[in-house]
Design a protein around this motif. Structure first.
Motif, PDB file in Angstrom:
ATOM      1  N   HIS A   1       0.930  -1.156   0.076  1.00  0.00           N
ATOM      2  CA  HIS A   1      -0.080  -0.132  -0.029  1.00  0.00           C
ATOM      3  C   HIS A   1       0.850   1.359  -0.130  1.00  0.00           C
TER       4      HIS A   1
ATOM      5  N   GLN B   1      -0.394   6.567   7.374  1.00  0.00           N
ATOM      6  CA  GLN B   1      -1.145   7.199   8.421  1.00  0.00           C
ATOM      7  C   GLN B   1      -0.765   8.701   8.420  1.00  0.00           C
TER       8      GLN B   1
ATOM      9  N   ASP C   1       6.157   1.699   6.459  1.00  0.00           N
ATOM     10  CA  ASP C   1       4.936   1.203   6.468  1.00  0.00           C
ATOM     11  C   ASP C   1       4.355   2.070   5.234  1.00  0.00           C
TER      12      ASP C   1
ATOM     13  N   GLU D   1      -5.255   1.504   2.118  1.00  0.00           N
ATOM     14  CA  GLU D   1      -5.147   0.309   3.292  1.00  0.00           C
ATOM     15  C   GLU D   1      -5.289   0.712   4.751  1.00  0.00           C
ATOM     16  N   GLU D   2      -4.709   2.090   4.815  1.00  0.00           N
ATOM     17  CA  GLU D   2      -4.757   2.463   6.300  1.00  0.00           C
ATOM     18  C   GLU D   2      -6.189   3.057   6.531  1.00  0.00           C
TER      19      GLU D   2
ATOM     20  N   ASP E   1       4.687  -5.946   4.395  1.00  0.00           N
ATOM     21  CA  ASP E   1       3.844  -5.050   5.116  1.00  0.00           C
ATOM     22  C   ASP E   1       3.815  -5.146   6.642  1.00  0.00           C
TER      23      ASP E   1
ATOM     24  N   TYR F   1       6.649  -6.325  10.225  1.00  0.00           N
ATOM     25  CA  TYR F   1       7.935  -6.297  11.193  1.00  0.00           C
ATOM     26  C   TYR F   1       8.365  -7.379  11.752  1.00  0.00           C
TER      27      TYR F   1
ATOM     28  N   ILE G   1      -9.930  -6.826  12.372  1.00  0.00           N
ATOM     29  CA  ILE G   1     -10.275  -5.448  12.930  1.00  0.00           C
ATOM     30  C   ILE G   1     -11.604  -5.111  12.815  1.00  0.00           C
TER      31      ILE G   1
ATOM     32  N   ARG H   1      -9.116  -5.749  18.004  1.00  0.00           N
ATOM     33  CA  ARG H   1      -8.390  -6.523  16.982  1.00  0.00           C
ATOM     34  C   ARG H   1      -8.814  -7.930  17.209  1.00  0.00           C
TER      35      ARG H   1
ATOM     36  N   HIS I   1     -14.750   0.692   9.439  1.00  0.00           N
ATOM     37  CA  HIS I   1     -14.216  -0.657   8.517  1.00  0.00           C
ATOM     38  C   HIS I   1     -13.910  -1.863   9.522  1.00  0.00           C
TER      39      HIS I   1
ATOM     40  N   GLY J   1      -1.190  -6.725  13.804  1.00  0.00           N
ATOM     41  CA  GLY J   1      -2.016  -5.867  13.077  1.00  0.00           C
ATOM     42  C   GLY J   1      -2.829  -6.324  12.075  1.00  0.00           C
ATOM     43  N   SER J   2      -3.281  -5.495  11.278  1.00  0.00           N
ATOM     44  CA  SER J   2      -4.401  -6.181  10.269  1.00  0.00           C
ATOM     45  C   SER J   2      -4.146  -5.638   8.705  1.00  0.00           C
ATOM     46  N   ILE J   3      -4.232  -6.418   7.787  1.00  0.00           N
ATOM     47  CA  ILE J   3      -4.139  -6.181   6.548  1.00  0.00           C
ATOM     48  C   ILE J   3      -5.358  -7.008   6.005  1.00  0.00           C
TER      49      ILE J   3
ATOM     50  N   HIS K   1       3.111   4.044  12.257  1.00  0.00           N
ATOM     51  CA  HIS K   1       1.745   4.819  12.993  1.00  0.00           C
ATOM     52  C   HIS K   1       2.078   5.916  14.097  1.00  0.00           C
TER      53      HIS K   1
END
Ligand SMILES: NCC(=O)N[C@@H](Cc1c[nH]cn1)C(=O)O
Ligand SMILES: [Zn+2]
Ligand SMILES: [Zn+2]
Length: 477
Positions: A100, A104, A135, A169-170, A198, A200, A216, A346, A383, A419-421, A448
């Motif tokens: 993406h 942020q 990111d 995406e964000e 995407d 870490y 999420i 989450r 979302h 996190g979420s994708i 972020h």
């Protein structure tokens, strides 16, 4: 062990170090914040810039419009998705790369040490600071750097590549699922596996590959009452105050140690098996990794496995902010007329945004009724995305493990990410292909957060990793 082609490729990435850092600096300079209407034009600018870069490297690529959305009451054009393709040799595997190019929000006044949309390189530490560096602009450009190095060397790409790069995406990937469904038997035909860079590493020294993400469910909780902001000396003690109602409700969602208090949520979580617990016990990780990343000593437990599971395999609920509340310096004695609390959960297997929405809505309405307030409450589910878990026993993961061993000389940890994708699950379900997450950055990159950075070494070695992974994909059966 790297073969001759891989060695040539890696040497070329080293030779290109300055120019590929410049490429990242150009990308960071475009403030492509998707969640703020005022910045939307820059997300389009970023799409144009990336499209030109891809075409310049010989890919065929086009912008796919996604239509409109309503953001903060305004109708806005959604940023396009870039669909690109490089090579279509039927004898080669085809890897779909997703990333993406939105970021942020970031303001210097948030507490950044440097301008967020300027890539500032600290030569001593090797930290490249700038919004989106880790990111997800650094990783996206990693793929482009790989293609460029092959072209410069006259080295054939080992696989066909397809690119799906989005600018929302964000902000919930609005419109992307529909595009993937519509293009399933067109653009996405022939994809053998998916790779997403995407996320870490778990810490700052050891690489990992990732086979799970949390989902999420994001909410806005609005409480309104008075027609306008009021003087607290004149109306304090006289009216039901929206902020007081909001605090009362938000304080009942989660305890300070992170326990979610909404009835029914815990029952949705898949039970922990002994085998799974053991995996967290032996994971190469210490609390110092987390403390280093947060810049504090504030974990909710001193037990390493518990902390890891809190991030990877249990749900969490975070309170993000309150819109409409007085937040400037000074001591304004105001009663805000309308406030909007923002929070998200989450999600982990077997939670879904739909099931969670039901429980959250019931709980919030019940709690509001208990207050006996004359104010008006509106809860909006923003979302949502389901959690994702992939089978790591697949050639896609085998290739990533081998490539990591070549570049970093260690076997990577197999992790799940907090996190979420959300599109990850869409790719897995709609295309029915294996999806792999192959991170470039470290746990302390500050995605972020303020002072987001990517280390030069992670950018360079991470670019090599993506390239060698493609070579290893080609070598797998
Ligand atoms: N690198 C992935 C990432 O940061 N994903 C976001 C997605 C998101 C959802 N709502 C707002 N952003 C994340 O917060 O996990
Ligand atoms: Zn990201
Ligand atoms: Zn992000």
């Amino acid at each position: 062990m790297a073969n001759a082609d891989q060695k040539k490729f890696m040497a070329q990435i080293d030779a290109n170090k300055d120019s590929i850092i410049q490429r990242l600096a150009k990308a960071v300079a475009i403030p492509s914040v998707s969640g703020d209407a005022a910045y939307r034009k820059h997300v389009f600018e970023m799409a144009d810039w990336l499209l030109a870069e891809l075409k310049g490297l010989g890919a065929t690529a086009e912008l796919k419009p996604l239509g409109k959305q309503v953001l903060d009451g305004k109708e806005l054009e959604l940023p396009p998705v870039i669909l690109g393709e490089l090579g279509n040799d039927p004898a080669k595997k085809t890897i779909l790369v997703y990333g993406h190019f939105d970021v942020q929000p970031a303001l210097k006044s948030d507490g950044w040490d440097t301008e967020p949309f300027e890539l500032v390189i600290d030569e001593k530490t090797g930290r490249m600071c700038g919004r989106g560096s880790s990111d997800d602009k650094g990783p996206i450009l990693g793929w482009l750097n790989v293609v460029e190095a092959h072209t410069q060397l006259g080295l054939e790409m080992p696989v066909n590549l397809k690119f799906c790069l989005e600018g929302m995406e964000e902000s919930g990937s609005v419109g992307l699922d529909e595009l993937i469904e519509a293009e399933k038997d067109k653009f996405f035909t022939g994809v053998d596996a998916v790779c997403i860079s995407d996320n870490y590493w778990l810490g700052t020294t050891k690489p990992c590959i990732t086979h799970g993400l949390r989902g999420i469910a994001y909410y806005k909780l609005q409480i309104s009452g008075p027609a306008r902001d009021l003087h607290s000396g004149v109306f304090g003690g006289v009216v039901h105050e929206p902020m007081t109602d909001l605090f009362a409700i938000m304080s009942k969602l989660v305890t300070p140690t992170g326990e979610i208090l909404i009835p029914g949520i815990k029952d949705l979580v898949a039970p922990l098996t002994d085998e799974e617990k053991q995996r967290y016990d032996v994971m190469d990780f210490t609390l110092d990794d987390i403390n280093g990343a947060t810049g504090s000593n504030s974990t909710v437990s001193e037990d390493k496995a518990k902390v890891l599971m809190g991030r990877m395999r249990y749900p969490s609920l975070s309170l993000h902010g309150i819109e409409g509340a007085f937040s400037e310096p000074g001591t304004k004695t105001v009663i805000p007329a309308k406030v909007i609390g923002k929070f998200s959960l989450r999600l982990v297997p077997d939670m879904t945004p739909e099931k969670v929405n039901e429980l959250v809505t019931k709980f919030i309405n019940d709690e509001f009724a208990k207050l006996g307030s004359k104010n008006t409450l509106t809860l909006t589910a923003e979302h949502g995305g389901k959690p994702w878990l992939a089978d790591p026993n697949h050639w896609n993961y085998e290739a990533a493990i081998k490539a990591t061993e070549t570049i970093y000389g260690v076997k990577p940890d197999l992790t799940r990410e907090g996190g979420s994708i959300p599109v990850t699950l869409t790719f897995a379900d709609t295309l029915n292909k294996n999806v792999l997450l192959l991170p470039m950055g470290r746990s302390d990159d500050g995605a972020h957060s303020i002072n987001e950075k990517l280390d030069v070494s992670n950018y360079i070695e991470g670019t090599k990793l993506l390239g060698v992974y493609l070579h290893e994909v080609a070598a797998t059966k």
